[in-house]
Design a protein around this motif. Structure first.
Motif, PDB file in Angstrom:
ATOM      1  N   ALA A 369     -30.294 -12.739 -38.780  1.00 51.98           N
ATOM      2  CA  ALA A 369     -30.023 -11.300 -38.758  1.00 51.98           C
ATOM      3  C   ALA A 369     -31.177 -10.546 -38.119  1.00 51.98           C
ATOM      4  O   ALA A 369     -30.983  -9.668 -37.264  1.00 51.98           O
ATOM      5  CB  ALA A 369     -29.772 -10.785 -40.172  1.00 51.98           C
ATOM      6  N   VAL A 370     -32.406 -10.887 -38.500  1.00 57.69           N
ATOM      7  CA  VAL A 370     -33.569 -10.179 -37.971  1.00 57.69           C
ATOM      8  C   VAL A 370     -33.743 -10.465 -36.483  1.00 57.69           C
ATOM      9  O   VAL A 370     -34.050  -9.574 -35.687  1.00 57.69           O
ATOM     10  CB  VAL A 370     -34.844 -10.572 -38.746  1.00 57.69           C
ATOM     11  CG1 VAL A 370     -36.048  -9.805 -38.214  1.00 57.69           C
ATOM     12  CG2 VAL A 370     -34.660 -10.285 -40.223  1.00 57.69           C
ATOM     13  N   GLY A 371     -33.538 -11.716 -36.089  1.00 52.11           N
ATOM     14  CA  GLY A 371     -33.689 -12.071 -34.685  1.00 52.11           C
ATOM     15  C   GLY A 371     -32.706 -11.355 -33.781  1.00 52.11           C
ATOM     16  O   GLY A 371     -33.035 -10.987 -32.654  1.00 52.11           O
ATOM     17  N   GLY A 372     -31.524 -11.110 -34.293  1.00 53.58           N
ATOM     18  CA  GLY A 372     -30.509 -10.464 -33.460  1.00 53.58           C
ATOM     19  C   GLY A 372     -30.601  -8.953 -33.442  1.00 53.58           C
ATOM     20  O   GLY A 372     -30.135  -8.310 -32.506  1.00 53.58           O
ATOM     21  N   GLN A 373     -31.207  -8.364 -34.478  1.00 49.60           N
ATOM     22  CA  GLN A 373     -31.194  -6.907 -34.613  1.00 49.60           C
ATOM     23  C   GLN A 373     -32.570  -6.262 -34.541  1.00 49.60           C
ATOM     24  O   GLN A 373     -32.662  -5.047 -34.360  1.00 49.60           O
ATOM     25  CB  GLN A 373     -30.534  -6.525 -35.954  1.00 49.60           C
ATOM     26  CG  GLN A 373     -29.106  -7.008 -36.088  1.00 49.60           C
ATOM     27  CD  GLN A 373     -28.537  -6.781 -37.469  1.00 49.60           C
ATOM     28  OE1 GLN A 373     -27.404  -7.098 -37.732  1.00 49.60           O
ATOM     29  NE2 GLN A 373     -29.319  -6.223 -38.384  1.00 49.60           N
ATOM     30  N   GLY A 374     -33.613  -7.034 -34.730  1.00 54.36           N
ATOM     31  CA  GLY A 374     -34.953  -6.464 -34.714  1.00 54.36           C
ATOM     32  C   GLY A 374     -35.363  -5.916 -36.061  1.00 54.36           C
ATOM     33  O   GLY A 374     -36.455  -6.146 -36.530  1.00 54.36           O
ATOM     34  N   VAL A 375     -34.485  -5.146 -36.685  1.00 51.64           N
ATOM     35  CA  VAL A 375     -34.725  -4.632 -38.033  1.00 51.64           C
ATOM     36  C   VAL A 375     -33.435  -4.806 -38.823  1.00 51.64           C
ATOM     37  O   VAL A 375     -32.341  -4.602 -38.309  1.00 51.64           O
ATOM     38  CB  VAL A 375     -35.168  -3.155 -38.006  1.00 51.64           C
ATOM     39  CG1 VAL A 375     -34.100  -2.266 -37.381  1.00 51.64           C
ATOM     40  CG2 VAL A 375     -35.500  -2.654 -39.414  1.00 51.64           C
ATOM     41  N   THR A 376     -33.578  -5.221 -40.078  1.00 50.49           N
ATOM     42  CA  THR A 376     -32.424  -5.521 -40.915  1.00 50.49           C
ATOM     43  C   THR A 376     -32.540  -4.778 -42.234  1.00 50.49           C
ATOM     44  O   THR A 376     -33.615  -4.734 -42.839  1.00 50.49           O
ATOM     45  CB  THR A 376     -32.340  -7.038 -41.193  1.00 50.49           C
ATOM     46  OG1 THR A 376     -32.195  -7.728 -39.961  1.00 50.49           O
ATOM     47  CG2 THR A 376     -31.176  -7.376 -42.093  1.00 50.49           C
ATOM     48  N   ALA A 377     -31.426  -4.204 -42.666  1.00 49.35           N
ATOM     49  CA  ALA A 377     -31.399  -3.551 -43.970  1.00 49.35           C
ATOM     50  C   ALA A 377     -31.446  -4.605 -45.068  1.00 49.35           C
ATOM     51  O   ALA A 377     -30.769  -5.634 -44.986  1.00 49.35           O
ATOM     52  CB  ALA A 377     -30.133  -2.704 -44.108  1.00 49.35           C
ATOM     53  N   VAL A 378     -32.251  -4.343 -46.087  1.00 51.18           N
ATOM     54  CA  VAL A 378     -32.342  -5.233 -47.238  1.00 51.18           C
ATOM     55  C   VAL A 378     -31.664  -4.545 -48.412  1.00 51.18           C
ATOM     56  O   VAL A 378     -31.900  -3.360 -48.673  1.00 51.18           O
ATOM     57  CB  VAL A 378     -33.810  -5.536 -47.582  1.00 51.18           C
ATOM     58  CG1 VAL A 378     -33.897  -6.457 -48.799  1.00 51.18           C
ATOM     59  CG2 VAL A 378     -34.515  -6.161 -46.383  1.00 51.18           C
ATOM     60  N   VAL A 379     -30.808  -5.291 -49.112  1.00 47.53           N
ATOM     61  CA  VAL A 379     -30.062  -4.698 -50.220  1.00 47.53           C
ATOM     62  C   VAL A 379     -30.365  -5.423 -51.514  1.00 47.53           C
ATOM     63  O   VAL A 379     -30.736  -6.596 -51.524  1.00 47.53           O
ATOM     64  CB  VAL A 379     -28.540  -4.732 -49.943  1.00 47.53           C
ATOM     65  CG1 VAL A 379     -28.206  -3.868 -48.735  1.00 47.53           C
ATOM     66  CG2 VAL A 379     -28.050  -6.166 -49.733  1.00 47.53           C
ATOM     67  N   ASP A 380     -30.207  -4.705 -52.628  1.00 48.39           N
ATOM     68  CA  ASP A 380     -30.409  -5.317 -53.942  1.00 48.39           C
ATOM     69  C   ASP A 380     -29.116  -5.982 -54.394  1.00 48.39           C
ATOM     70  O   ASP A 380     -28.154  -6.095 -53.628  1.00 48.39           O
ATOM     71  CB  ASP A 380     -30.894  -4.275 -54.954  1.00 48.39           C
ATOM     72  CG  ASP A 380     -29.883  -3.146 -55.185  1.00 48.39           C
ATOM     73  OD1 ASP A 380     -28.690  -3.298 -54.847  1.00 48.39           O
ATOM     74  OD2 ASP A 380     -30.299  -2.095 -55.733  1.00 48.39           O
ATOM     75  N   GLY A 381     -29.093  -6.425 -55.658  1.00 46.67           N
ATOM     76  CA  GLY A 381     -27.930  -7.137 -56.169  1.00 46.67           C
ATOM     77  C   GLY A 381     -26.663  -6.319 -56.203  1.00 46.67           C
ATOM     78  O   GLY A 381     -25.558  -6.877 -56.238  1.00 46.67           O
ATOM     79  N   ASP A 382     -26.776  -4.990 -56.176  1.00 44.01           N
ATOM     80  CA  ASP A 382     -25.606  -4.108 -56.173  1.00 44.01           C
ATOM     81  C   ASP A 382     -25.256  -3.604 -54.787  1.00 44.01           C
ATOM     82  O   ASP A 382     -24.393  -2.732 -54.640  1.00 44.01           O
ATOM     83  CB  ASP A 382     -25.848  -2.912 -57.105  1.00 44.01           C
ATOM     84  CG  ASP A 382     -26.002  -3.338 -58.559  1.00 44.01           C
ATOM     85  OD1 ASP A 382     -25.227  -4.208 -59.002  1.00 44.01           O
ATOM     86  OD2 ASP A 382     -26.895  -2.805 -59.237  1.00 44.01           O
ATOM     87  N   GLY A 383     -25.950  -4.130 -53.772  1.00 42.32           N
ATOM     88  CA  GLY A 383     -25.650  -3.725 -52.402  1.00 42.32           C
ATOM     89  C   GLY A 383     -26.327  -2.448 -51.966  1.00 42.32           C
ATOM     90  O   GLY A 383     -26.070  -1.966 -50.860  1.00 42.32           O
ATOM     91  N   ARG A 384     -27.217  -1.888 -52.800  1.00 44.32           N
ATOM     92  CA  ARG A 384     -27.907  -0.655 -52.439  1.00 44.32           C
ATOM     93  C   ARG A 384     -29.100  -0.950 -51.542  1.00 44.32           C
ATOM     94  O   ARG A 384     -29.742  -2.000 -51.656  1.00 44.32           O
ATOM     95  CB  ARG A 384     -28.375   0.086 -53.694  1.00 44.32           C
ATOM     96  CG  ARG A 384     -27.249   0.564 -54.600  1.00 44.32           C
ATOM     97  CD  ARG A 384     -27.811   1.429 -55.720  1.00 44.32           C
ATOM     98  NE  ARG A 384     -28.698   0.650 -56.565  1.00 44.32           N
ATOM     99  CZ  ARG A 384     -28.347   0.126 -57.733  1.00 44.32           C
ATOM    100  NH1 ARG A 384     -27.126   0.312 -58.194  1.00 44.32           N
ATOM    101  NH2 ARG A 384     -29.217  -0.575 -58.451  1.00 44.32           N
TER     102      ARG A 384
END
Length: 406
Positions: A369-384
């Motif tokens: 994901a990081v390699g393809g986008q440069g920056v990736t959103a990180v989410v917690d167990g509830d998707g936040r």
């Protein structure tokens, strides 16, 4: 002894096995009291041997095993890991200390009580397969049930179910010599599962197998654990195996616990130089989690204007729009917001969020994901939205783990 050295962690989970102050001395009976006294004073293993002729197997070992977890007890040869396992079910008699299993003081059980307790509570899987060569796989797997006096029909039914669980269906009538080493080890695991003991004690169970078969057995055990949720104490000398099995690690040296915790704990906060050397060549990408490398991310709420979004970005080059539940819905760059009218809605200026990474996943899993986008959103167990992960953050984390002598 400090909390950092002890591996006990009360938490809120149910404790199935509690080991407290476990010490084991091997030697002549008349010399044991003196050797035990020396051990309690912290005398070295070598000095105890020189003064008494006794060998210190364990010294003040304490840890908990929680309901449904895999706890890996590991260390080099002679560290005391197998002795610790055998003290749990009293195949080895402790010299001092206590082992409690489901509230029962194992040390206090009489011979007949101990035998019944072992049959009811524990399934054992050893490095040597210990299958009867003259019996079929079905009969071998059902042996523990036969000892318990279970009738033939029920015994064979449960044995067949266990054989299917480990992927050996169709080999019920084969003899052990007709199976590969990996298949024989699976039969040994099936025998432990057949008695339906929910605590498995596994002593170097996969060490005798070829590397490829060994990795297959590790995956098999992880898959079984996902379905069955057993409580497992697994002895190993291989850190990569401990990582593959997951869960917590108790690292031993010279009969004592050096450090307890997750692989990430050992990697990022080694208790001493021994632990640091032990993890020096660890697969860092397979241990470091996204949470350990992420940085704060600007969360732009639904309905925010471009001007408001810019203010939330601060010095960051981009941020993430989030829905009413805090879940990332888009990714928006500073220059696009700056080029828009201040009062324009920020939502339409955002691109789709793309792949997201869960905070507890490893960097190896998140890399695509990081390699393809440069920056990736990180989410917690509830998707936040919990943060953001960038290539530079990963490189910095890896660089921080490079040791001068590695």
């Amino acid at each position: 002894m400090s909390d950092r050295i002890h591996a006990a962690d009360p938490g809120t989970e149910t404790t199935r096995i509690a080991v407290r102050g476990l010490t084991k001395i091997f030697g002549e009976a008349h010399a044991l009291p003196g050797a035990l006294a020396l051990a309690e004073r912290g005398t070295s293993r070598e000095e105890i041997l020189a003064q008494t002729g006794c060998i210190l197997g364990l010294r003040d070992v304490s840890f908990d095993v929680r309901e449904g977890e895999v706890l890996v007890v590991m260390g080099l040869s002679g560290s005391g890991k197998s002795t610790t396992l055998r003290c749990i079910n009293r195949l080895v008699e402790p010299s001092a200390g206590h082992v409690t299993v489901d509230g029962v003081e194992v040390n206090g059980l009489g011979e007949a009580e101990l035998l019944a307790f072992r049959r009811r509570k524990f399934g054992m899987v050893f490095q040597q397969f210990a299958l009867f060569p003259h019996r079929s796989i079905l009969a071998n797997v059902g042996y523990g049930l036969e000892v318990q006096g279970v009738g033939r029909e029920e015994r064979e039914s449960r044995a067949r179910a266990a054989i299917e669980q480990v992927g050996l269906a169709g080999y019920e009538n084969a003899r052990p010599a007709q199976l590969s080493g990996g298949m024989q080890q699976r039969a040994g695991l099936a025998r432990a599962l057949a008695v339906d003991a929910d605590i498995l004690l596994m002593d170097e169970a996969f060490s005798a197998l070829d590397p490829l078969i060994r990795r297959d057995m590790q995956r098999q055990l992880v898959a079984l654990q996902d379905r069955l949720h057993k409580t497992i104490v697994f002895v190993s000398h291989d850190l990569d195996e401990a990582i593959a099995l997951g869960g917590r690690i108790v690292l031993m040296k010279d009969g004592a616990i050096v450090q307890g915790g997750t692989a990430l704990d050992l990697l990022t906060a080694p208790a001493d130089d021994y632990v640091a050397r032990f993890v020096a060549h660890i697969d860092v990408l397979g241990v470091l989690t996204v949470a350990s490398c992420m940085h704060p991310a600007a969360a732009i709420p639904a309905g925010a204007t471009a001007g408001e979004a810019l203010a939330r970005l601060g010095v960051a080059d981009e941020g993430f729009t989030v829905d009413s539940h805090g879940r990332p819905s888009g990714r928006v760059a500073r220059e696009r917001l700056a080029a828009a009218e201040s009062g324009a809605p920020a939502g339409p200026l955002a691109d789709p969020p793309g792949m997201v990474a869960a905070a507890d996943t490893t960097l190896r899993t998140a890399l695509p994901a990081v390699g393809g986008q440069g920056v990736t959103a990180v989410v917690d167990g509830d998707g936040r939205l919990a943060g953001a992960l960038t290539q530079s953050a990963i490189i910095a984390a890896l660089a921080a783990r490079v040791r001068p002598d590695s």
